[in-house]
Design a protein around this motif. Sequence first.
Motif, PDB file in Angstrom:
ATOM      1  N   GLN A   1      -4.830  19.039   6.320  1.00 45.18           N
ATOM      2  CA  GLN A   1      -4.872  18.875   7.769  1.00 45.18           C
ATOM      3  C   GLN A   1      -3.476  18.994   8.357  1.00 45.18           C
ATOM      4  OE1 GLN A   1      -6.784  15.155   8.589  1.00 45.18           O
ATOM      5  NE2 GLN A   1      -8.771  15.836   7.853  1.00 45.18           N
ATOM      6  N   ARG A   2      -3.432  19.220   9.666  1.00 53.24           N
ATOM      7  CA  ARG A   2      -2.149  19.402  10.344  1.00 53.24           C
ATOM      8  C   ARG A   2      -1.290  18.147  10.294  1.00 53.24           C
ATOM      9  NH1 ARG A   2       0.237  18.615  15.149  1.00 53.24           N
ATOM     10  NH2 ARG A   2       1.768  20.153  15.779  1.00 53.24           N
ATOM     11  N   VAL A   3      -1.895  16.977  10.467  1.00 58.23           N
ATOM     12  CA  VAL A   3      -1.146  15.725  10.480  1.00 58.23           C
ATOM     13  C   VAL A   3      -1.582  14.864   9.314  1.00 58.23           C
ATOM     14  CG1 VAL A   3      -0.640  13.645  11.809  1.00 58.23           C
ATOM     15  CG2 VAL A   3      -0.964  15.821  12.983  1.00 58.23           C
ATOM     16  N   CYS A   4      -0.620  14.316   8.617  1.00 53.57           N
ATOM     17  CA  CYS A   4      -0.945  13.443   7.489  1.00 53.57           C
ATOM     18  C   CYS A   4      -1.471  12.115   7.999  1.00 53.57           C
ATOM     19  CB  CYS A   4       0.303  13.184   6.647  1.00 53.57           C
ATOM     20  SG  CYS A   4       0.720  14.561   5.600  1.00 53.57           S
ATOM     21  N   PRO A   5      -2.393  11.532   7.270  1.00 53.18           N
ATOM     22  CA  PRO A   5      -2.875  10.208   7.660  1.00 53.18           C
ATOM     23  C   PRO A   5      -1.815   9.158   7.387  1.00 53.18           C
ATOM     24  CG  PRO A   5      -3.801  10.848   5.571  1.00 53.18           C
ATOM     25  CD  PRO A   5      -3.016  12.026   6.072  1.00 53.18           C
ATOM     26  N   ARG A   6      -1.969   8.026   8.006  1.00 53.22           N
ATOM     27  CA  ARG A   6      -0.995   6.950   7.820  1.00 53.22           C
ATOM     28  C   ARG A   6      -1.002   6.470   6.381  1.00 53.22           C
ATOM     29  NH1 ARG A   6      -1.976   1.658  11.185  1.00 53.22           N
ATOM     30  NH2 ARG A   6      -3.590   1.426   9.630  1.00 53.22           N
ATOM     31  N   GLU A   7      -2.181   6.172   5.852  1.00 54.72           N
ATOM     32  CA  GLU A   7      -2.269   5.706   4.472  1.00 54.72           C
ATOM     33  C   GLU A   7      -2.419   6.890   3.533  1.00 54.72           C
ATOM     34  OE1 GLU A   7      -4.761   2.409   3.469  1.00 54.72           O
ATOM     35  OE2 GLU A   7      -4.543   1.569   5.486  1.00 54.72           O
ATOM     36  N   CYS A   8      -1.725   6.822   2.433  1.00 57.20           N
ATOM     37  CA  CYS A   8      -1.721   7.916   1.463  1.00 57.20           C
ATOM     38  C   CYS A   8      -2.647   7.567   0.306  1.00 57.20           C
ATOM     39  CB  CYS A   8      -0.298   8.136   0.962  1.00 57.20           C
ATOM     40  SG  CYS A   8      -0.099   9.617  -0.010  1.00 57.20           S
ATOM     41  N   HIS A   9      -3.679   8.370   0.144  1.00 56.32           N
ATOM     42  CA  HIS A   9      -4.619   8.156  -0.957  1.00 56.32           C
ATOM     43  C   HIS A   9      -4.509   9.267  -2.000  1.00 56.32           C
ATOM     44  CE1 HIS A   9      -6.461   4.904   1.221  1.00 56.32           C
ATOM     45  NE2 HIS A   9      -6.594   5.688   2.276  1.00 56.32           N
TER      46      HIS A   9
ATOM     47  N   LYS B   1       0.849  -1.186   0.000  1.00 54.66           N
ATOM     48  CA  LYS B   1       0.000   0.000   0.000  1.00 54.66           C
ATOM     49  C   LYS B   1       0.883   1.233   0.000  1.00 54.66           C
ATOM     50  CE  LYS B   1      -3.756  -1.979   2.756  1.00 54.66           C
ATOM     51  NZ  LYS B   1      -4.503  -1.819   4.015  1.00 54.66           N
ATOM     52  N   TYR B   2       0.244   2.364  -0.192  1.00 50.82           N
ATOM     53  CA  TYR B   2       0.967   3.628  -0.134  1.00 50.82           C
ATOM     54  C   TYR B   2       0.768   4.263   1.237  1.00 50.82           C
ATOM     55  CZ  TYR B   2       1.619   3.303  -5.142  1.00 50.82           C
ATOM     56  OH  TYR B   2       1.991   2.891  -6.383  1.00 50.82           O
ATOM     57  N   TYR B   3       1.859   4.737   1.825  1.00 47.68           N
ATOM     58  CA  TYR B   3       1.831   5.380   3.136  1.00 47.68           C
ATOM     59  C   TYR B   3       2.527   6.721   3.047  1.00 47.68           C
ATOM     60  CZ  TYR B   3       0.522   0.761   4.750  1.00 47.68           C
ATOM     61  OH  TYR B   3      -0.121  -0.430   4.925  1.00 47.68           O
ATOM     62  N   CYS B   4       2.161   7.621   3.943  1.00 46.80           N
ATOM     63  CA  CYS B   4       2.765   8.949   3.940  1.00 46.80           C
ATOM     64  C   CYS B   4       4.075   8.929   4.718  1.00 46.80           C
ATOM     65  CB  CYS B   4       1.804   9.960   4.560  1.00 46.80           C
ATOM     66  SG  CYS B   4       2.453  11.641   4.447  1.00 46.80           S
TER      67      CYS B   4
ATOM     68  N   LYS C   1       4.891   9.929  -0.827  1.00 44.99           N
ATOM     69  CA  LYS C   1       4.205   8.650  -0.836  1.00 44.99           C
ATOM     70  C   LYS C   1       5.236   7.512  -0.810  1.00 44.99           C
ATOM     71  CE  LYS C   1       1.064   8.354  -3.993  1.00 44.99           C
ATOM     72  NZ  LYS C   1       0.190   8.019  -5.132  1.00 44.99           N
ATOM     73  N   LEU C   2       5.078   6.604   0.163  1.00 43.89           N
ATOM     74  CA  LEU C   2       5.942   5.432   0.261  1.00 43.89           C
ATOM     75  C   LEU C   2       5.151   4.192  -0.105  1.00 43.89           C
ATOM     76  CD1 LEU C   2       7.634   6.113   3.716  1.00 43.89           C
ATOM     77  CD2 LEU C   2       8.596   6.543   1.467  1.00 43.89           C
ATOM     78  N   HIS C   3       5.719   3.345  -0.937  1.00 45.47           N
ATOM     79  CA  HIS C   3       5.067   2.108  -1.347  1.00 45.47           C
ATOM     80  C   HIS C   3       5.671   0.981  -0.513  1.00 45.47           C
ATOM     81  CE1 HIS C   3       3.886  -0.870  -4.686  1.00 45.47           C
ATOM     82  NE2 HIS C   3       2.832  -0.548  -3.998  1.00 45.47           N
ATOM     83  N   LEU C   4       4.915   0.484   0.490  1.00 45.00           N
ATOM     84  CA  LEU C   4       5.441  -0.498   1.439  1.00 45.00           C
ATOM     85  C   LEU C   4       4.576  -1.748   1.477  1.00 45.00           C
ATOM     86  CD1 LEU C   4       5.969   1.919   4.467  1.00 45.00           C
ATOM     87  CD2 LEU C   4       7.664   1.271   2.755  1.00 45.00           C
ATOM     88  N   ASP C   5       5.247  -2.886   1.645  1.00 42.50           N
ATOM     89  CA  ASP C   5       4.475  -4.099   1.899  1.00 42.50           C
ATOM     90  C   ASP C   5       4.231  -4.201   3.409  1.00 42.50           C
ATOM     91  OD1 ASP C   5       6.751  -5.236   3.151  1.00 42.50           O
ATOM     92  OD2 ASP C   5       7.395  -6.188   1.281  1.00 42.50           O
TER      93      ASP C   5
END
Length: 85
Positions: free
Chosen positions: A25-33, A3-6, A41-45
């Motif tokens: 928003q002030r804080v980025c969400p864990r998952e990047c959409h 998935k993609y993560y911030c 954007k980080l692509h992590l398994d």
Amino acid sequence: MAKYYCEKYFYPEKYASYKCEQNGQRVCPRECHASNYCPRKLHLDNEQFAMLDSLRAVKEQNLKILEQNKKIIEELALQQLQKLK
């Protein structure tokens, strides 16, 4: 499945501003959409995510411990100053 993560979620200390490009928003969400233009954007398994998330949690704990130690040292320094008076 990867998935993609911030990146800001895992490395907040690298960024002076926590404002998220995708939602303002002030804080980025864990998952990047965000769309493909998102530069953080980080692509992590699942395994990579688990390792980075564990390190993030440890960094947060260490920061809390350092803050507590700083307060203790300040209190001890004040006590020493009061003894010298």
